[in-house]
Design a protein around this motif. Structure first.
Motif, PDB file in Angstrom:
ATOM      1  N   HIS A  97      -2.454 -19.512   5.579  1.00  0.00           N
ATOM      2  CA  HIS A  97      -1.511 -18.688   4.818  1.00  0.00           C
ATOM      3  C   HIS A  97      -2.093 -17.287   4.668  1.00  0.00           C
ATOM      4  CE1 HIS A  97       1.804 -17.854   2.134  1.00  0.00           C
ATOM      5  NE2 HIS A  97       0.953 -17.278   1.298  1.00  0.00           N
ATOM      6  N   VAL A  98      -1.326 -16.300   5.075  1.00  0.00           N
ATOM      7  CA  VAL A  98      -1.747 -14.905   4.980  1.00  0.00           C
ATOM      8  C   VAL A  98      -1.075 -14.268   3.772  1.00  0.00           C
ATOM      9  CG1 VAL A  98      -1.727 -12.656   6.111  1.00  0.00           C
ATOM     10  CG2 VAL A  98      -2.109 -14.725   7.470  1.00  0.00           C
ATOM     11  N   LEU A  99      -1.887 -13.757   2.859  1.00  0.00           N
ATOM     12  CA  LEU A  99      -1.384 -13.088   1.665  1.00  0.00           C
ATOM     13  C   LEU A  99      -1.832 -11.636   1.696  1.00  0.00           C
ATOM     14  CD1 LEU A  99      -0.036 -13.108  -1.142  1.00  0.00           C
ATOM     15  CD2 LEU A  99      -2.248 -13.820  -2.089  1.00  0.00           C
ATOM     16  N   VAL A 100      -0.887 -10.734   1.888  1.00  0.00           N
ATOM     17  CA  VAL A 100      -1.185  -9.307   1.918  1.00  0.00           C
ATOM     18  C   VAL A 100      -0.986  -8.730   0.523  1.00  0.00           C
ATOM     19  CG1 VAL A 100      -0.560  -7.067   2.888  1.00  0.00           C
ATOM     20  CG2 VAL A 100      -0.498  -9.112   4.333  1.00  0.00           C
ATOM     21  N   LEU A 101      -2.022  -8.086   0.014  1.00  0.00           N
ATOM     22  CA  LEU A 101      -1.952  -7.400  -1.277  1.00  0.00           C
ATOM     23  C   LEU A 101      -1.871  -5.907  -0.987  1.00  0.00           C
ATOM     24  CD1 LEU A 101      -4.741  -9.353  -3.207  1.00  0.00           C
ATOM     25  CD2 LEU A 101      -2.300  -9.889  -3.035  1.00  0.00           C
ATOM     26  N   GLN A 102      -0.684  -5.376  -1.105  1.00  0.00           N
ATOM     27  CA  GLN A 102      -0.434  -4.010  -0.656  1.00  0.00           C
ATOM     28  C   GLN A 102      -0.385  -3.033  -1.832  1.00  0.00           C
ATOM     29  OE1 GLN A 102       3.525  -2.642   1.091  1.00  0.00           O
ATOM     30  NE2 GLN A 102       2.247  -2.753   2.923  1.00  0.00           N
ATOM     31  N   HIS A 103      -1.159  -1.977  -1.708  1.00  0.00           N
ATOM     32  CA  HIS A 103      -1.140  -0.926  -2.730  1.00  0.00           C
ATOM     33  C   HIS A 103       0.216  -0.230  -2.710  1.00  0.00           C
ATOM     34  CE1 HIS A 103      -2.139   2.803  -4.858  1.00  0.00           C
ATOM     35  NE2 HIS A 103      -3.119   2.101  -5.428  1.00  0.00           N
ATOM     36  N   PRO A 104       0.773   0.119  -3.867  1.00  0.00           N
ATOM     37  CA  PRO A 104       2.104   0.738  -3.899  1.00  0.00           C
ATOM     38  C   PRO A 104       2.219   1.990  -3.032  1.00  0.00           C
ATOM     39  CG  PRO A 104       1.451   0.088  -6.105  1.00  0.00           C
ATOM     40  CD  PRO A 104       0.262  -0.150  -5.224  1.00  0.00           C
ATOM     41  N   ASN A 105       1.146   2.764  -2.905  1.00  0.00           N
ATOM     42  CA  ASN A 105       1.213   3.965  -2.079  1.00  0.00           C
ATOM     43  C   ASN A 105       1.429   3.630  -0.606  1.00  0.00           C
ATOM     44  OD1 ASN A 105       0.768   5.437  -4.369  1.00  0.00           O
ATOM     45  ND2 ASN A 105      -1.346   5.997  -3.885  1.00  0.00           N
TER      46      ASN A 105
ATOM     47  N   LEU B  64       4.969   4.282   8.302  1.00  0.00           N
ATOM     48  CA  LEU B  64       4.331   3.656   9.462  1.00  0.00           C
ATOM     49  C   LEU B  64       3.457   2.480   9.049  1.00  0.00           C
ATOM     50  CD1 LEU B  64       3.357   6.907  11.413  1.00  0.00           C
ATOM     51  CD2 LEU B  64       5.397   5.498  11.673  1.00  0.00           C
ATOM     52  N   ASN B  65       3.811   1.856   7.960  1.00  0.00           N
ATOM     53  CA  ASN B  65       3.051   0.704   7.475  1.00  0.00           C
ATOM     54  C   ASN B  65       3.169  -0.469   8.437  1.00  0.00           C
ATOM     55  OD1 ASN B  65       3.451  -2.017   5.677  1.00  0.00           O
ATOM     56  ND2 ASN B  65       1.731  -0.773   5.038  1.00  0.00           N
ATOM     57  N   THR B  66       2.050  -1.136   8.718  1.00  0.00           N
ATOM     58  CA  THR B  66       2.070  -2.236   9.688  1.00  0.00           C
ATOM     59  C   THR B  66       1.988  -3.618   9.043  1.00  0.00           C
ATOM     60  OG1 THR B  66      -0.338  -2.376  10.044  1.00  0.00           O
ATOM     61  CG2 THR B  66       0.887  -0.726  11.330  1.00  0.00           C
ATOM     62  N   ALA B  67       1.570  -3.693   7.778  1.00  0.00           N
ATOM     63  CA  ALA B  67       1.437  -4.999   7.135  1.00  0.00           C
ATOM     64  C   ALA B  67       2.780  -5.709   7.044  1.00  0.00           C
ATOM     65  CB  ALA B  67       0.841  -4.831   5.738  1.00  0.00           C
ATOM     66  N   ARG B  68       3.815  -4.948   6.787  1.00  0.00           N
ATOM     67  CA  ARG B  68       5.160  -5.534   6.689  1.00  0.00           C
ATOM     68  C   ARG B  68       5.551  -6.191   8.002  1.00  0.00           C
ATOM     69  NH1 ARG B  68       7.213  -1.606   4.245  1.00  0.00           N
ATOM     70  NH2 ARG B  68       7.506  -0.338   6.088  1.00  0.00           N
ATOM     71  N   LEU B  69       5.229  -5.558   9.130  1.00  0.00           N
ATOM     72  CA  LEU B  69       5.536  -6.138  10.441  1.00  0.00           C
ATOM     73  C   LEU B  69       4.749  -7.422  10.668  1.00  0.00           C
ATOM     74  CD1 LEU B  69       5.592  -2.946  12.719  1.00  0.00           C
ATOM     75  CD2 LEU B  69       7.554  -4.291  11.933  1.00  0.00           C
TER      76      LEU B  69
ATOM     77  N   THR C  58      -5.222   2.570   1.860  1.00  0.00           N
ATOM     78  CA  THR C  58      -6.371   3.376   2.246  1.00  0.00           C
ATOM     79  C   THR C  58      -7.636   2.676   1.757  1.00  0.00           C
ATOM     80  OG1 THR C  58      -6.359   4.638   0.181  1.00  0.00           O
ATOM     81  CG2 THR C  58      -5.000   5.485   1.992  1.00  0.00           C
ATOM     82  N   TRP C  59      -8.780   3.061   2.317  1.00  0.00           N
ATOM     83  CA  TRP C  59     -10.033   2.438   1.890  1.00  0.00           C
ATOM     84  C   TRP C  59     -10.226   2.598   0.383  1.00  0.00           C
ATOM     85  CZ3 TRP C  59     -12.429  -0.798   5.005  1.00  0.00           C
ATOM     86  CH2 TRP C  59     -12.232  -0.675   6.371  1.00  0.00           C
ATOM     87  N   ARG C  60      -9.877   3.753  -0.149  1.00  0.00           N
ATOM     88  CA  ARG C  60     -10.030   3.993  -1.584  1.00  0.00           C
ATOM     89  C   ARG C  60      -9.120   3.074  -2.392  1.00  0.00           C
ATOM     90  NH1 ARG C  60      -9.010   9.851  -4.588  1.00  0.00           N
ATOM     91  NH2 ARG C  60      -9.421   9.130  -6.725  1.00  0.00           N
ATOM     92  N   ASN C  61      -7.869   2.946  -1.953  1.00  0.00           N
ATOM     93  CA  ASN C  61      -6.924   2.115  -2.696  1.00  0.00           C
ATOM     94  C   ASN C  61      -7.258   0.622  -2.590  1.00  0.00           C
ATOM     95  OD1 ASN C  61      -5.453   4.300  -3.607  1.00  0.00           O
ATOM     96  ND2 ASN C  61      -3.983   4.235  -1.921  1.00  0.00           N
ATOM     97  N   VAL C  62      -7.770   0.209  -1.439  1.00  0.00           N
ATOM     98  CA  VAL C  62      -8.159  -1.196  -1.281  1.00  0.00           C
ATOM     99  C   VAL C  62      -9.338  -1.522  -2.193  1.00  0.00           C
ATOM    100  CG1 VAL C  62      -9.243  -2.815   0.304  1.00  0.00           C
ATOM    101  CG2 VAL C  62      -7.228  -1.540   1.018  1.00  0.00           C
ATOM    102  N   ARG C  63     -10.291  -0.628  -2.276  1.00  0.00           N
ATOM    103  CA  ARG C  63     -11.427  -0.856  -3.179  1.00  0.00           C
ATOM    104  C   ARG C  63     -10.958  -0.939  -4.630  1.00  0.00           C
ATOM    105  NH1 ARG C  63     -13.871   2.920   0.561  1.00  0.00           N
ATOM    106  NH2 ARG C  63     -15.402   1.822   1.858  1.00  0.00           N
TER     107      ARG C  63
ATOM    108  N   ILE D 113       3.158  -6.444  -3.681  1.00  0.00           N
ATOM    109  CA  ILE D 113       2.923  -5.016  -3.873  1.00  0.00           C
ATOM    110  C   ILE D 113       2.425  -4.778  -5.294  1.00  0.00           C
ATOM    111  CG2 ILE D 113       3.957  -2.717  -3.844  1.00  0.00           C
ATOM    112  CD1 ILE D 113       6.119  -3.977  -1.964  1.00  0.00           C
ATOM    113  N   GLY D 114       1.327  -4.052  -5.423  1.00  0.00           N
ATOM    114  CA  GLY D 114       0.809  -3.739  -6.746  1.00  0.00           C
ATOM    115  C   GLY D 114      -0.668  -3.417  -6.687  1.00  0.00           C
ATOM    116  N   GLU D 115      -1.292  -3.328  -7.870  1.00  0.00           N
ATOM    117  CA  GLU D 115      -2.731  -3.119  -7.967  1.00  0.00           C
ATOM    118  C   GLU D 115      -3.423  -4.314  -8.629  1.00  0.00           C
ATOM    119  OE1 GLU D 115      -3.355   1.693  -8.183  1.00  0.00           O
ATOM    120  OE2 GLU D 115      -3.031   0.626 -10.081  1.00  0.00           O
ATOM    121  N   GLN D 116      -2.727  -4.972  -9.543  1.00  0.00           N
ATOM    122  CA  GLN D 116      -3.258  -6.170 -10.186  1.00  0.00           C
ATOM    123  C   GLN D 116      -2.330  -7.347  -9.918  1.00  0.00           C
ATOM    124  OE1 GLN D 116      -3.955  -4.296 -14.238  1.00  0.00           O
ATOM    125  NE2 GLN D 116      -5.800  -5.545 -14.058  1.00  0.00           N
TER     126      GLN D 116
END
Length: 202
Positions: free
Chosen positions: A34-42, A48-53, A114-119, A65-68
């Motif tokens: 199971h793949v769970l993508v945690l996507q930052h709102p930005n 050109l987001n690829t996670a949705r694809l 982005t690396w900053r948002n993922v961290r 979608i979120g931060e927490q």
């Protein structure tokens, strides 16, 4: 007026302009993990987001979608194995990039942004930092030629997911997962023109 408006209409699935809809190229792969993508709102707003694809192309995947994310712990308790697809540091446990047992349930968590948002996502969800890290070895350069990064060996989210699943589930061919991604890149290069692309991305 009508033609100008219609160009701006977006597909409700891939969120691309209807004139450049990618849905016909999206795979339908029955992945075990199971793949769970945690996507930052930005990142969600990025055209050109690829996670949705990636999530569209996998039967066993979802995007939040979120931060927490408040239900991560319960999700972790529902599977045999869970790991985070993100580069490891010296204090992290590293998950071997090897085939998973067919009879086990597994969860691959993929932070997207982005690396900053993922961290920031990892910081705001401390349980993520306790998970074994699944780190991709350096491989073929990314084909995401329309977005720049200073991170050595960085690949797009969909490329990272495809490469990880190829190793975890060698019984499946994940090449088709990347088909809409390749088409999106070519569409974008064509739209910007060869001269602009060469000046800004080569």
């Amino acid at each position: 007026m009508h033609n100008s408006f219609s160009i701006r209409l977006k597909c409700v699935q891939c969120l691309r302009p209807q004139t450049h809809c990618l849905c016909a190229y999206v795979a339908n792969i029955a992945n075990r993990t199971h793949v769970l993508v945690l996507q930052h709102p930005n990142e969600h707003k990025h055209p050109l987001n690829t996670a949705r694809l990636a999530v569209q192309g996998l039967k066993n995947a979802e995007l939040l979608i979120g931060e927490q994310f408040t239900d991560l712990i319960s999700r972790l308790h529902s599977v045999d194995k869970a790991f985070l697809l993100f580069p490891a540091q010296s204090h992290h446990t590293v998950q071997a990039l090897a085939p998973l047992p067919v009879d086990s349930t597994s969860l691959l968590i993929v932070p997207d942004g982005t690396w900053r948002n993922v961290r920031k996502i990892i910081q705001l969800n401390p349980v993520l930092d306790t998970l074994p890290r699944l780190t991709l070895p350096l491989g073929e350069p990314s084909l995401y030629r329309i977005r720049k990064t200073k991170q050595t060996g960085a690949v797009s989210t969909i490329e990272a997911i495809a490469r990880a699943l190829t190793c975890l589930e060698p019984e499946h061919d994940y090449a088709s997962l990347l088909t809409p991604f390749h088409i999106m890149v070519e569409q974008q290069i064509e739209a910007m023109g060869a001269e602009v692309y060469a000046r800004n991305h080569k």
